[in-house]
Design an enzyme around this catalytic site. Structure first.
Site, PDB file in Angstrom:
ATOM      1  N   GLY A   9      12.785  -2.104  -0.028  1.00 17.21           N
ATOM      2  CA  GLY A   9      12.864  -2.788   1.282  1.00 17.21           C
ATOM      3  C   GLY A   9      14.244  -2.678   1.894  1.00 17.21           C
ATOM      4  O   GLY A   9      14.761  -3.636   2.477  1.00 17.21           O
ATOM      5  N   ALA A  10      14.842  -1.487   1.799  1.00 15.70           N
ATOM      6  CA  ALA A  10      16.233  -1.304   2.253  1.00 15.70           C
ATOM      7  C   ALA A  10      16.331  -0.809   3.694  1.00 15.70           C
ATOM      8  O   ALA A  10      17.403  -0.372   4.116  1.00 15.70           O
ATOM      9  CB  ALA A  10      16.948  -0.343   1.308  1.00 15.70           C
ATOM     10  N   SER A 135      12.090 -16.439  -3.119  1.00 15.55           N
ATOM     11  CA  SER A 135      12.199 -17.326  -1.945  1.00 15.55           C
ATOM     12  C   SER A 135      12.203 -18.770  -2.427  1.00 15.55           C
ATOM     13  O   SER A 135      11.629 -19.089  -3.480  1.00 15.55           O
ATOM     14  CB  SER A 135      10.997 -17.116  -1.019  1.00 15.55           C
ATOM     15  N   TYR A 148       2.101 -16.783   0.299  1.00 12.41           N
ATOM     16  CA  TYR A 148       3.488 -16.320   0.126  1.00 12.41           C
ATOM     17  C   TYR A 148       4.133 -17.040  -1.060  1.00 12.41           C
ATOM     18  O   TYR A 148       4.728 -16.398  -1.935  1.00 12.41           O
ATOM     19  CB  TYR A 148       4.263 -16.597   1.424  1.00 12.41           C
ATOM     20  N   ALA A 150       2.693 -18.460  -3.583  1.00 18.71           N
ATOM     21  CA  ALA A 150       2.064 -18.041  -4.844  1.00 18.71           C
ATOM     22  C   ALA A 150       2.610 -16.690  -5.289  1.00 18.71           C
ATOM     23  O   ALA A 150       2.879 -16.469  -6.479  1.00 18.71           O
ATOM     24  CB  ALA A 150       0.552 -17.972  -4.674  1.00 18.71           C
ATOM     25  N   SER A 151       2.833 -15.770  -4.326  1.00 16.03           N
ATOM     26  CA  SER A 151       3.323 -14.434  -4.699  1.00 16.03           C
ATOM     27  C   SER A 151       4.755 -14.511  -5.230  1.00 16.03           C
ATOM     28  O   SER A 151       5.115 -13.817  -6.174  1.00 16.03           O
ATOM     29  CB  SER A 151       3.233 -13.467  -3.511  1.00 16.03           C
ATOM     30  N   LYS A 152       5.555 -15.379  -4.653  1.00 10.53           N
ATOM     31  CA  LYS A 152       6.954 -15.514  -5.104  1.00 10.53           C
ATOM     32  C   LYS A 152       7.028 -16.297  -6.421  1.00 10.53           C
ATOM     33  O   LYS A 152       7.870 -16.014  -7.271  1.00 10.53           O
ATOM     34  CB  LYS A 152       7.800 -16.191  -4.022  1.00 10.53           C
ATOM     35  N   ILE A 180      16.562 -17.344   6.655  1.00  8.07           N
ATOM     36  CA  ILE A 180      17.636 -16.488   7.160  1.00  8.07           C
ATOM     37  C   ILE A 180      17.032 -15.677   8.306  1.00  8.07           C
ATOM     38  O   ILE A 180      15.896 -15.200   8.184  1.00  8.07           O
ATOM     39  CB  ILE A 180      18.072 -15.481   6.056  1.00  8.07           C
TER      40      ILE A 180
HETATM   41  N1  NAP Z   1      14.406 -13.888   5.825  1.00 11.67           N
HETATM   42  C1  NAP Z   1      14.193 -15.019   5.139  1.00 11.67           C
HETATM   43  O1  NAP Z   1      14.319 -16.148   5.651  1.00 11.67           O
HETATM   44  C2  NAP Z   1      13.808 -14.950   3.685  1.00 11.67           C
HETATM   45  C3  NAP Z   1      13.832 -16.131   2.943  1.00 11.67           C
HETATM   46  C4  NAP Z   1      13.476 -16.087   1.608  1.00 11.67           C
HETATM   47  C5  NAP Z   1      13.112 -14.900   1.027  1.00 11.67           C
HETATM   48  N2  NAP Z   1      13.084 -13.752   1.762  1.00 11.67           N
HETATM   49  C6  NAP Z   1      12.690 -12.510   1.097  1.00 11.67           C
HETATM   50  O2  NAP Z   1      13.685 -11.549   1.303  1.00 11.67           O
HETATM   51  C7  NAP Z   1      13.112 -10.240   1.219  1.00 11.67           C
HETATM   52  C8  NAP Z   1      13.582  -9.412   2.412  1.00 11.67           C
HETATM   53  O3  NAP Z   1      13.064 -10.016   3.605  1.00 11.67           O
HETATM   54  P1  NAP Z   1      13.765  -9.872   5.029  1.00 11.67           P
HETATM   55  O4  NAP Z   1      13.853 -11.231   5.575  1.00 11.67           O
HETATM   56  O5  NAP Z   1      14.967  -9.027   4.919  1.00 11.67           O
HETATM   57  O6  NAP Z   1      12.565  -9.156   5.826  1.00 11.67           O
HETATM   58  P2  NAP Z   1      12.458  -7.793   6.641  1.00 11.67           P
HETATM   59  O7  NAP Z   1      13.646  -7.621   7.512  1.00 11.67           O
HETATM   60  O8  NAP Z   1      11.119  -7.847   7.255  1.00 11.67           O
HETATM   61  O9  NAP Z   1      12.501  -6.664   5.505  1.00 11.67           O
HETATM   62  C9  NAP Z   1      11.407  -6.443   4.640  1.00 11.67           C
HETATM   63  C10 NAP Z   1      11.562  -5.101   3.978  1.00 11.67           C
HETATM   64  O10 NAP Z   1      10.428  -4.892   3.110  1.00 11.67           O
HETATM   65  C11 NAP Z   1       9.848  -3.629   3.436  1.00 11.67           C
HETATM   66  N3  NAP Z   1       8.403  -3.624   3.226  1.00 11.67           N
HETATM   67  C12 NAP Z   1       7.483  -4.481   3.723  1.00 11.67           C
HETATM   68  N4  NAP Z   1       6.255  -4.089   3.372  1.00 11.67           N
HETATM   69  C13 NAP Z   1       6.386  -2.946   2.650  1.00 11.67           C
HETATM   70  C14 NAP Z   1       5.480  -2.073   2.018  1.00 11.67           C
HETATM   71  N5  NAP Z   1       4.160  -2.250   2.067  1.00 11.67           N
HETATM   72  N6  NAP Z   1       5.979  -0.999   1.362  1.00 11.67           N
HETATM   73  C15 NAP Z   1       7.294  -0.775   1.317  1.00 11.67           C
HETATM   74  N7  NAP Z   1       8.220  -1.569   1.893  1.00 11.67           N
HETATM   75  C16 NAP Z   1       7.758  -2.645   2.555  1.00 11.67           C
HETATM   76  C17 NAP Z   1      10.162  -3.441   4.908  1.00 11.67           C
HETATM   77  O11 NAP Z   1       9.994  -2.083   5.272  1.00 11.67           O
HETATM   78  P3  NAP Z   1       9.514  -1.682   6.754  1.00 11.67           P
HETATM   79  O12 NAP Z   1      10.788  -1.568   7.537  1.00 11.67           O
HETATM   80  O13 NAP Z   1       8.827  -0.390   6.547  1.00 11.67           O
HETATM   81  O14 NAP Z   1       8.610  -2.789   7.235  1.00 11.67           O
HETATM   82  C18 NAP Z   1      11.599  -3.935   4.956  1.00 11.67           C
HETATM   83  O15 NAP Z   1      12.478  -2.935   4.508  1.00 11.67           O
HETATM   84  C19 NAP Z   1      11.588 -10.450   1.199  1.00 11.67           C
HETATM   85  O16 NAP Z   1      11.114 -10.301  -0.119  1.00 11.67           O
HETATM   86  C20 NAP Z   1      11.420 -11.902   1.654  1.00 11.67           C
HETATM   87  O17 NAP Z   1      10.251 -12.479   1.125  1.00 11.67           O
HETATM   88  C21 NAP Z   1      13.432 -13.745   3.089  1.00 11.67           C
END
Ligand code: NAP
Length: 240
Positions: A9-10, A135, A148, A150-152, A180
């Site tokens: 997810g980079a 999360s 969500y 449950a998955s985490k 965030i």
């Molecule tokens: N933001 C928050 O408030 C928050 C809080 C707690 C935890 N988190 C966790 O932090 C992590 C990053 O989230 P983020 O907020 O940075 O979200 P984001 O900006 O939406 O980034 C998600 C990343 O995951 C990739 N991804 C999604 N579905 C995919 C798939 N089927 N195959 C491959 N890659 C996939 C996305 O790729 P694409 O660009 O191709 O979509 C993107 O690179 C997640 O696990 C999220 O649950 C976030």
């Protein structure tokens, strides 16, 4: 063999900033689904590679990652699993398909990745550190977040068992961020009422992506060498 850090997810949000920070110290592999984005990111970072793969296609993960490693003659020493998807569904509307969609990307995918990285024939026992971006939802209940959460929670339960099975050679931890602003949460941050609520519940104010990246850097480094099997809450001291 050259050693790499794989960041899933980079291409966006937390994962992208983690990858760019880690690139100052390590050889990195950007992972995502968008080939064009990955190519642009990787072209800008010396010695980096990219892995373009949709993690919802769980069955093909092992062979795709193995092929990438063999083609480039590399091993992976650290893994940061950032890829994740969210959903807002009241419990009444939950069903197998909606839950499974989240489980595949947030949890099953990394089980497959780790299985291949633990294979001596592929990764030469070089894996040393695993970090999951879980999360705060893994340990607290929020309305419409059952799938969500449950998955985490599954990811973190697996993390605790894995940390025991792979010690002392490999450390495994989870970081549990609060809200965030990223692509995943941009709609929430457009809602003024919700932002007001965040300001009220976070004693340290609303968090920033770089504050999560700081934690990732620390838990991947030797400065945290006696920490494994932990859920590390990074949420500004949230009151709820
Ligand atoms: N933001 C928050 O408030 C928050 C809080 C707690 C935890 N988190 C966790 O932090 C992590 C990053 O989230 P983020 O907020 O940075 O979200 P984001 O900006 O939406 O980034 C998600 C990343 O995951 C990739 N991804 C999604 N579905 C995919 C798939 N089927 N195959 C491959 N890659 C996939 C996305 O790729 P694409 O660009 O191709 O979509 C993107 O690179 C997640 O696990 C999220 O649950 C976030």
């Amino acid at each position: 063999m050259k050693k790499y850090v794989l960041i899933t997810g980079a291409t966006s949000g937390i994962g992208k900033e983690v990858a760019l920070r880690l690139a100052k110290e390590y050889n990195i592999i950007f992972h995502g689904r968008n080939h064009e984005n990955l190519e642009i990111l990787s072209n800008d970072v010396e010695n980096s590679l990219f892995w373009c793969y949709d993690l919802s296609l769980v069955d093909g993960i092992s062979s795709s990652l193995k092929a990438l490693m063999e083609k480039n003659e590399i091993v992976i020493e650290k893994l940061v699993h950032c890829a994740g998807i969210d959903d807002n569904l009241p419990v009444k509307l939950l069903n197998y398909d909606s839950i499974e969609k989240l489980m595949k990307v947030n949890f099953y995918s990394v089980v497959e990745i780790i299985n291949i990285l633990l294979k001596r024939s592929v990764n030469k026992n070089e894996l040393k550190n695993i970090l999951f971006i879980s999360s705060i939802s893994a340990i607290r209940g929020y309305k419409v977040k059952a799938a969500y959460s449950a998955s985490k929670a599954a990811l973190d339960a697996y993390m605790k068992v894995l940390s025991l099975e792979v010690a002392p050679n490999i450390r495994v931890n989870s970081i549990l961020p609060g809200a965030i602003k990223t692509k995943m949460t941009e709609k929430s941050f457009e809602n003024e009422e919700l932002v007001k609520h965040f300001v009220e519940i976070y004693p340290l104010g609303i968090g920033k992506v770089q504050q999560i990246v700081d934690m990732v850097e620390f838990y991947l480094s030797d400065k945290s060498s006696w920490v494994t099997g932990q859920q590390i809450v990074v949420d500004g001291g949230s009151l709820v």
